[in-house]
Write a protein that holds these residues in place. Structure first.
Motif, PDB file in Angstrom:
ATOM      1  N   GLY B 501       9.430  -4.864  13.845  1.00 48.33           N
ATOM      2  CA  GLY B 501      10.809  -5.434  13.574  1.00 48.33           C
ATOM      3  C   GLY B 501      10.487  -7.199  13.738  1.00 48.33           C
ATOM      4  N   GLY B 502      11.663  -7.931  13.466  1.00 42.27           N
ATOM      5  CA  GLY B 502      11.544  -9.241  13.265  1.00 42.27           C
ATOM      6  C   GLY B 502      11.763  -9.733  11.874  1.00 42.27           C
ATOM      7  N   VAL B 503      11.394  -9.032  10.935  1.00 41.01           N
ATOM      8  CA  VAL B 503      11.378  -9.417   9.561  1.00 41.01           C
ATOM      9  C   VAL B 503      11.950  -8.134   8.888  1.00 41.01           C
ATOM     10  CG1 VAL B 503      10.367 -10.411   7.487  1.00 41.01           C
ATOM     11  CG2 VAL B 503       9.217 -10.610   9.708  1.00 41.01           C
ATOM     12  N   SER B 512      19.551  -9.614   6.664  1.00 40.74           N
ATOM     13  CA  SER B 512      18.105  -9.163   6.894  1.00 40.74           C
ATOM     14  C   SER B 512      17.227 -10.048   6.064  1.00 40.74           C
ATOM     15  CB  SER B 512      18.240  -7.787   6.143  1.00 40.74           C
ATOM     16  OG  SER B 512      18.671  -7.693   4.771  1.00 40.74           O
ATOM     17  N   LEU B 513      15.954  -9.733   6.201  1.00 34.82           N
ATOM     18  CA  LEU B 513      14.808 -10.677   5.711  1.00 34.82           C
ATOM     19  C   LEU B 513      14.403 -10.136   4.214  1.00 34.82           C
ATOM     20  CD1 LEU B 513      14.346 -13.366   7.096  1.00 34.82           C
ATOM     21  CD2 LEU B 513      15.011 -11.429   8.765  1.00 34.82           C
ATOM     22  N   LEU B 514      14.111  -8.754   4.222  1.00 34.15           N
ATOM     23  CA  LEU B 514      13.657  -7.978   3.081  1.00 34.15           C
ATOM     24  C   LEU B 514      14.497  -7.018   2.413  1.00 34.15           C
ATOM     25  CD1 LEU B 514      10.389  -6.886   5.241  1.00 34.15           C
ATOM     26  CD2 LEU B 514      10.518  -9.017   3.504  1.00 34.15           C
ATOM     27  N   ASN B 515      14.409  -7.078   1.177  1.00 32.41           N
ATOM     28  CA  ASN B 515      15.001  -5.962   0.367  1.00 32.41           C
ATOM     29  C   ASN B 515      14.347  -4.583   0.430  1.00 32.41           C
ATOM     30  OD1 ASN B 515      12.866  -6.065  -1.583  1.00 32.41           O
ATOM     31  ND2 ASN B 515      13.947  -7.247  -3.227  1.00 32.41           N
ATOM     32  N   ASP B 530       4.035  -4.382   7.137  1.00 30.97           N
ATOM     33  CA  ASP B 530       3.362  -3.822   8.392  1.00 30.97           C
ATOM     34  C   ASP B 530       4.730  -3.617   9.379  1.00 30.97           C
ATOM     35  OD1 ASP B 530       2.214  -7.321   9.460  1.00 30.97           O
ATOM     36  OD2 ASP B 530       4.186  -6.402   9.424  1.00 30.97           O
ATOM     37  N   GLY B 531       4.384  -3.598  10.665  1.00 33.15           N
ATOM     38  CA  GLY B 531       5.546  -2.985  11.456  1.00 33.15           C
ATOM     39  C   GLY B 531       6.827  -4.080  11.644  1.00 33.15           C
ATOM     40  N   ALA B 532       6.452  -5.338  11.116  1.00 36.61           N
ATOM     41  CA  ALA B 532       7.498  -6.487  11.051  1.00 36.61           C
ATOM     42  C   ALA B 532       8.896  -5.832  10.208  1.00 36.61           C
ATOM     43  CB  ALA B 532       6.786  -7.771  10.600  1.00 36.61           C
ATOM     44  N   CYS B 533       8.458  -5.092   9.207  1.00 32.36           N
ATOM     45  CA  CYS B 533       9.571  -4.944   8.369  1.00 32.36           C
ATOM     46  C   CYS B 533      10.575  -3.755   8.883  1.00 32.36           C
ATOM     47  CB  CYS B 533       8.931  -4.651   6.959  1.00 32.36           C
ATOM     48  SG  CYS B 533       8.387  -2.559   6.982  1.00 32.36           S
TER      49      CYS B 533
END
Lengths: 177, 566
Positions: B501-503, B512-515, B530-533
């Motif tokens: 998480g985080g992104v 959210s940060l990503l689509n 990676d795991g951030a998504c």
């Protein structure tokens, strides 16, 4: 009368004389370790103690290092400084105890006296903690050296480096008797 | 595509680990000149596995870690896999400090291959019971994708990686493209049938794992062979029997001629051009000389591992993005979650004494999540998967001294009966108050701010832990296991090595940060896979999902590049 007493004394000396024959691999002076410096009598005691704890068999087994070297490597590298201090304090207590109790160095005791003494130190609550720590640590590391040897692992623990197969329902073969 | 000089590439991938390796492979295969940056040293398959052929007695300390190392590095010393044979692959606390605002064990592998060298190789697919979690149960935000979006990419990855598994036909854990299983042992099969008899919708299955158990042409092409079950994977494998980036992805990318792999390259930040409204490249600090170099590309994939990816984006500030790249909504670094691994249970089984295991395998049993799957049923949200294993131990009797001791040791034999055990892998709920941020006062030796971790357990985790103890104890009792003991390891978050998480991905740029394509909402040529998504963490070992997301996003990026819509 005189002859008999002399004979018995001679017998006693002869009996301890066997124990006095040094193992041909007994090292006089200790190798240098970064955190431990041992006096010759301390190093020799450790070697003798290890043999008393776990006597060698008829066929020598091959290990990358001798048991005393393994014990000291582990102590020097993997024990915390405070535990190394405890160990050395216990070692000196051990030397002292043998002298006080048996009036002779440890290497002069016979195997039965060894076992008696070691068992007592290990089991009885009257002995100082450091002394027990010294003995138990030496024993544990001696046992670990043996049970991690190639011979022991392959013969007694069924160890295989490259098994290359798996059967989770393997029926153990039983032998007669 | 751009004119190529030695600083200009079609794609830059940050991080040469599990997912960075995949991105690089996809790009290189499709003809893109790709720069793969790794902050740590190079580790070449086989050549740089120094301990891989050492026998147990050849280790000076028989596996133990020197006390000076343990004392100086308490965090990494808590990692189950940090041992004499693998310690050279783990980051030491002293080498890369960070700040724990709350206790967090940050386990890292900074080298080419990353943690794919030392991972446990357990792989499972997500189902829609996982993707729908946040929406159904009202936490985090809705995932912008579902299982249908990832299904074919799971297959794509499994075929390339090599996954040993059994087709179990469960809706809660979709089957994959599997190589033959080693199988469960007789006691695990016994427990499986006991659970089947006594419970509805609980399953004990073979643990799917990234090992080659069957010949396939693709593995021959990769130069990898059958797993020999030596069970020392963390050292790297000379057969390539398990999947890591070093054996499988890097050589494959290299042979296309399109890969430039630069080790010892610490990414300081991503360069954002406000006129073009996109990223143009990265600032790299040489790990050894500390010199800065800039590299440029059309597309950038950030695969530095969950918290490092957060760090790089937070550190990529500009006039347009004063709080970190893409961070208009202030959520970058927030909603970090992990897996609750605190629960352990062990017991004894007195049956099956006529049997033992012969040979070895690199997996054991697995229990997919069974709590709150079809509906909310308990006093906590979500649930936990479990490992399950049974083994017979050798009894080494070290009683006595002298000949007695020797005789006891030489009487070593298989124990009557078996030991059984299970460990919990619980889904934690991502929350805003679990976050990472950059220190405003302390920097590392490359001039990059230290990361601060502010991550903790909550009441849901405590309730779930108790439920694991209750349910597994019950399952054990019904199977006739005895001497059942539960244990709370009380470990800090992070030791699970599944921080995510985080992104996060989401439909709405406000939350959210990503689509849905792992693309930053606010900077279309930056992708995080990676795991951030991860928007939520489910209960599965996450690497397979990371790899599938990466393959999917990379191919989308390639497609967009070709259409010039990035």
């Amino acid at each position: 009368m005189m002859k008999r007493r002399t004979a018995i004394r001679n017998l006693t000396i002869f009996a301890t004389g066997i124990a006095l024959i040094p193992a041909c691999d007994l090292e006089e002076t200790a190798p240098a370790f970064s955190n431990i410096s041992l006096e010759p009598k301390q190093w020799q005691l450790i070697q003798k103690l290890i043999t008393a704890i776990l006597p060698k068999g008829e066929t020598p087994i091959s290990t990358p290092e001798t048991t005393p070297m393994f014990v000291l490597n582990m102590l020097n590298d993997c024990f915390e400084p405070k535990d190394i201090k405890k160990y050395l304090s216990g070692l000196n207590l051990f030397l002292q105890y043998v002298q006080d109790e048996y009036k002779m160095p440890f290497q002069n005791l016979n195997p039965q006296q060894n076992v008696l003494m070691l068992t007592e130190i290990s089991n009885s609550p009257i002995f100082p903690k450091n002394l027990k720590f010294f003995l138990n640590t030496t024993k544990n590391l001696t046992v670990r050296h043996f049970t991690s040897s190639e011979h022991f692992m392959k013969t007694y623990l069924n160890y295989e480096f490259i098994p290359g197969r798996y059967d989770g329902h393997y029926k153990i073969k039983t032998t007669q008797g | 595509m751009s004119n190529h000089t030695d600083h200009h590439f079609d794609a830059i991938v940050i991080g040469a680990g599990m997912t960075g390796g995949w991105a690089a492979k996809e790009f290189c295969e499709k003809g893109l000149k790709t720069l793969l940056l790794e902050r740590g040293r190079n580790v070449e398959h086989i050549k740089d596995y120094p301990t891989t052929n050492m026998l147990p007695w050849e280790f000076k300390h028989r596996g133990a870690i020197p006390s000076a190392v343990r004392e100086a590095n308490p965090v990494i010393s808590r990692c189950y896999n940090f041992k004499e044979d693998s310690m050279h692959f783990f980051v030491k606390d002293t080498e890369h400090p960070y700040i724990q605002d709350k206790p967090f064990d940050w386990i890292r592998g900074y080298q080419v291959g990353g943690k794919s060298i030392m991972w446990a190789r357990q792989v499972q697919r997500w189902s829609d019971f996982d993707f729908e979690g946040p929406a159904r149960d009202g936490f985090a935000v809705d995932w912008p994708i579902r299982y249908a979006d990832l299904k074919d990419w799971y297959t794509y990855v499994e075929k390339f990686v090599g996954v040993s598994g059994n087709k179990d036909g469960l809706d809660v854990l979709p089957d994959g493209d599997f190589l033959r299983p080693w199988g469960l042992n007789c006691v695990e099969d016994y427990f499986k049938s006991s659970v089947q008899k006594n419970y509805k919708d609980r399953h004990v299955i073979y643990g799917r794992c990234a090992h080659i158990t069957e010949e396939r042409p693709i593995f021959q092409e990769q130069g990898r062979g059958l797993c020999q079950a030596r069970r020392i994977c963390q050292r790297g494998c000379p057969y390539g029997g398990y999947f890591n980036a070093n054996s499988t992805l890097i050589p494959w990318a290299k042979k296309t001629g399109n890969l430039e792999l630069k080790a010892d390259s610490v990414v300081h930040s991503i360069i954002f051009d406000p006129k073009l409204n996109k990223a143009t490249g990265v600032r790299v600090i040489d790990a050894k000389t500390k010199e800065t170099t800039e590299y440029f590309a059309e597309v950038i994939f950030v695969n530095a591992a969950t918290l490092n990816t957060n760090l790089i984006l937070l550190n990529s500030t500009s006039g347009r993005f004063p709080n970190g790249l893409g961070n208009d909504n202030g959520l970058l670094g927030k909603y970090v979650a992990f897996h609750n691994y605190r629960g352990k249970i062990s017991a004894k089984w007195e049956g099956h004494t006529a049997f033992r295991e012969d040979g070895a395998r690199n997996t054991s049993g697995y229990i997919p999540r069974f709590r709150n799957v079809y509906r909310q049923e308990t006093n906590f949200l979500r649930g936990y998967a479990c490992g399950f294993s049974a083994r017979r131990n050798y009894v080494i009797d070290s009683d006595g001294f002298g000949e007695t001791l020797k005789d006891n040791l030489l009487a070593t034999a298989l124990k009557d009966g078996w030991s059984v055990g299970s460990h919990m892998m619980g889904e934690t709920i991502p929350k805003e108050r679990n976050f990472v941020s950059l220190s405003t006062t302390e920097k590392d030796e490359w001039g990059i701010p230290l990361l601060k971790t502010n991550i903790d357990y909550d009441d849901n985790d405590e309730k779930m832990l108790q439920d694991f103890f209750d349910q597994l104890s019950d399952m054990f009792k019904k199977a006739g296991f005895t001497d059942i003991r539960t244990r709370d390891t009380k470990q800090a978050p992070g030791l699970d090595i599944h921080e995510m998480g985080g992104v996060r991905m989401g439909k709405d740029p406000n939350t959210s940060l990503l689509n849905k394509w792992n693309q930053l909402h606010n900077c279309s040529n930056i992708f995080v896979t990676d795991g951030a998504c991860m928007t939520s963490v489910a209960t599965q070992n996450p690497s397979l999902t990371f790899m599938a997301l990466t393959a999917r996003a990379a191919n989308y990026a390639i497609d967009q590049l070709k259409k010039e819509t990035l």
